[in-house]
Design an enzyme around this catalytic site. Structure first.
Site, PDB file in Angstrom:
ATOM      1  N   ARG A 151      19.308  47.895  18.241  1.00  0.00           N
ATOM      2  CA  ARG A 151      20.576  47.229  18.546  1.00  0.00           C
ATOM      3  C   ARG A 151      20.334  45.766  18.932  1.00  0.00           C
ATOM      4  O   ARG A 151      21.040  44.861  18.450  1.00  0.00           O
ATOM      5  CB  ARG A 151      21.308  47.980  19.659  1.00  0.00           C
ATOM      6  CG  ARG A 151      22.563  47.318  20.122  1.00  0.00           C
ATOM      7  CD  ARG A 151      23.311  48.100  21.156  1.00  0.00           C
ATOM      8  NE  ARG A 151      22.506  48.435  22.337  1.00  0.00           N
ATOM      9  CZ  ARG A 151      23.032  49.011  23.422  1.00  0.00           C
ATOM     10  NH1 ARG A 151      24.313  49.305  23.481  1.00  0.00           N
ATOM     11  NH2 ARG A 151      22.269  49.316  24.457  1.00  0.00           N
ATOM     12  N   TYR A 201      17.473  42.770  31.578  1.00  0.00           N
ATOM     13  CA  TYR A 201      16.624  43.722  32.308  1.00  0.00           C
ATOM     14  C   TYR A 201      15.150  43.462  31.976  1.00  0.00           C
ATOM     15  O   TYR A 201      14.808  43.167  30.826  1.00  0.00           O
ATOM     16  CB  TYR A 201      16.951  45.150  31.902  1.00  0.00           C
ATOM     17  CG  TYR A 201      18.194  45.746  32.524  1.00  0.00           C
ATOM     18  CD1 TYR A 201      18.739  46.922  32.017  1.00  0.00           C
ATOM     19  CD2 TYR A 201      18.827  45.173  33.625  1.00  0.00           C
ATOM     20  CE1 TYR A 201      19.872  47.506  32.571  1.00  0.00           C
ATOM     21  CE2 TYR A 201      19.949  45.740  34.195  1.00  0.00           C
ATOM     22  CZ  TYR A 201      20.469  46.903  33.673  1.00  0.00           C
ATOM     23  OH  TYR A 201      21.583  47.478  34.219  1.00  0.00           O
ATOM     24  N   GLU A 329      27.784  58.070  35.929  1.00  0.00           N
ATOM     25  CA  GLU A 329      28.154  56.778  35.350  1.00  0.00           C
ATOM     26  C   GLU A 329      29.652  56.804  35.077  1.00  0.00           C
ATOM     27  O   GLU A 329      30.191  57.840  34.682  1.00  0.00           O
ATOM     28  CB  GLU A 329      27.390  56.579  34.047  1.00  0.00           C
ATOM     29  CG  GLU A 329      27.507  55.182  33.492  1.00  0.00           C
ATOM     30  CD  GLU A 329      26.557  54.972  32.346  1.00  0.00           C
ATOM     31  OE1 GLU A 329      25.348  54.844  32.569  1.00  0.00           O
ATOM     32  OE2 GLU A 329      27.065  54.951  31.223  1.00  0.00           O
TER      33      GLU A 329
HETATM   34  O1  LIG Z   1      23.294  50.811  26.385  1.00  0.00           O
HETATM   35  C1  LIG Z   1      24.510  50.668  26.655  1.00  0.00           C
HETATM   36  O2  LIG Z   1      25.343  50.182  25.860  1.00  0.00           O
HETATM   37  C2  LIG Z   1      24.977  51.072  28.021  1.00  0.00           C
HETATM   38  C3  LIG Z   1      24.210  51.913  28.773  1.00  0.00           C
HETATM   39  C4  LIG Z   1      24.623  52.225  30.146  1.00  0.00           C
HETATM   40  O3  LIG Z   1      24.061  51.328  31.001  1.00  0.00           O
HETATM   41  C5  LIG Z   1      26.100  52.164  30.341  1.00  0.00           C
HETATM   42  O4  LIG Z   1      26.673  53.275  29.737  1.00  0.00           O
HETATM   43  C6  LIG Z   1      26.643  50.949  29.750  1.00  0.00           C
HETATM   44  C7  LIG Z   1      26.177  50.558  28.508  1.00  0.00           C
HETATM   45  C1  LIG Z   2      21.753  52.069  33.004  1.00  0.00           C
HETATM   46  C2  LIG Z   2      23.084  51.562  33.249  1.00  0.00           C
HETATM   47  O1  LIG Z   2      24.061  52.245  33.513  1.00  0.00           O
HETATM   48  C3  LIG Z   2      23.216  50.112  33.208  1.00  0.00           C
HETATM   49  O2  LIG Z   2      22.313  49.490  32.644  1.00  0.00           O
HETATM   50  O3  LIG Z   2      24.255  49.633  33.724  1.00  0.00           O
END
Ligand SMILES: O=C(O)C1=C[C@@H](O)[C@H](O)C=C1
Ligand SMILES: CC(=O)C(=O)O
Length: 345
Positions: A151, A201, A329
């Site tokens: 991606r 990150y 989440e």
């Molecule tokens: O990789 C993503 O698009 C993503 C992962 C998690 O951190 C969360 O669901 C938001 C986006």
């Molecule tokens: C892992 C996750 O939820 C984030 O990167 O926000």
């Protein structure tokens, strides 16, 4: 009218969003969160995307994306799409294989080609649901991290801005994805000062960082009276870039909700030139991803308290989460309440 309606089938949560917006002229897509998953198809002039996301029929629901004007549908490479004058819905499915990086890069490149060709270059929300998301692939890399590699390379090559997104587990196999994109200039991407942007990150979380913003604000469409919308990414118990409260679902839920609160504060929105008061935002639809089924009652009690609007549609999905030490989440879609003196509908 562009809006979503969560047509809950046999679930406890019933909050049809249609009552909040005038009925649309048609349907762009139906995304079916259920016990079955397959690639997208075209049916009745709309995209149909079944994703295996529920353990039983009693939790099934459909997310319906409606159109404000006549709908045009089509196919492009592995993608299936539908659009009206203002918005494009697009979906795809990548079968399980030894690794997703190459297929994800190809699919995302096709997405960017399609959005540009059709004149909807501003992606504002993406969803990615991966089977066995935390498991190692055939080269030993975690499936999610491998997906992020492909991606990220597509985003980098095409120079696209990163929208709000969700990346979560599914109960099936393969990668099911869908997205929404708008006309040029319709999207403002928003970050949370309490979190490192995901795309920054450090490499400890994977060779390529996840490609998404914390939220995307969708300005009112030109002339069709659509509500302004705020699309909030899957949000977890991460401060800075580190997971907080490993093993403690209650504390993780608290931090995730606090992150949402900080993200949508008037001060943070103002920092992104989005002038909306917190009281003018109402949550329309929320999806909560919970790793352990036994945690759902506690998470539901905390979310019901936070999203205390009876009309908010909340769905709980017992699936894995993109980082193996995350237990919960939360994603949300909010709209701007009618201001005094005129209607935002
Ligand atoms: O990789 C993503 O698009 C993503 C992962 C998690 O951190 C969360 O669901 C938001 C986006
Ligand atoms: C892992 C996750 O939820 C984030 O990167 O926000």
């Amino acid at each position: 009218m562009f809006h979503i309606s969560d047509r809950m089938t046999d679930t406890t949560v019933a909050s049809l969003l249609e009552g909040r917006d005038a009925a649309g002229a048609g349907v762009l897509a139906n995304v079916r969160f259920g016990t079955y998953g397959a690639g997208p198809t075209l049916a009745g002039g709309a995209v149909e995307l079944p994703i295996h996301m529920t353990h039983g029929r009693q939790h099934e629901f459909t997310e319906t994306w409606s159109a404000a004007q006549a709908v045009t549908t089509g196919r492009y490479e592995e993608l299936v799409y539908a659009h009206d004058d203002e918005r494009l819905f697009c979906a795809g499915y990548i079968p399980a294989s030894g690794g997703y990086a190459r297929d994800a890069e190809r699919a995302y490149s096709h997405i960017f080609e399609l959005t540009d060709q059709l004149g909807f270059p501003d992606l504002f929300r993406m969803w990615n649901y991966l089977g066995s998301i935390n498991d190692p692939n055939e080269s030993g890399m975690e499936t999610y991290r491998d997906f992020c590699v492909g991606r990220a390379e597509a985003f980098a090559f095409h120079g696209k801005d990163m929208p709000a997104a969700t990346g979560a587990g599914s109960l099936g196999d393969g990668l099911s994805f869908y997205l929404l994109s708008g006309r040029m200039g319709s999207a403002t991407h928003i970050e949370n000062p309490h979190q490192v942007p995901a795309y920054r990150y450090p490499v400890r979380y994977g060779p390529k960082a996840p490609s998404f913003a914390r939220a995307t604000y969708l300005a009112q469409a030109g002339g069709n009276g659509e509500s302004q919308r705020l699309f909030i990414s899957g949000t977890a118990s991460i401060i800075g870039h580190e997971t907080q409260h490993v093993g403690d679902v209650e504390a993780q839920c608290y931090v995730a909700l606090s992150n949402i609160d900080q993200l949508i504060s008037a001060a943070n929105l103002e920092r992104h030139d989005v002038r909306i008061k917190r009281d003018d935002l109402r949550f329309d639809a929320v999806k909560v991803y919970v790793r352990r089924s036994t945690d759902i009652p506690l998470v539901a009690s905390r979310c019901a308290r936070y999203f205390d609007d009876r009309e908010t549609s909340i769905a709980y999905l017992n699936v894995d989460i993109c980082r193996s030490d995350l237990l919960v989440e939360i994603e949300a879609i909010a709209s701007v309440r009618a201001q005094q003196g005129y209607t935002v509908e």
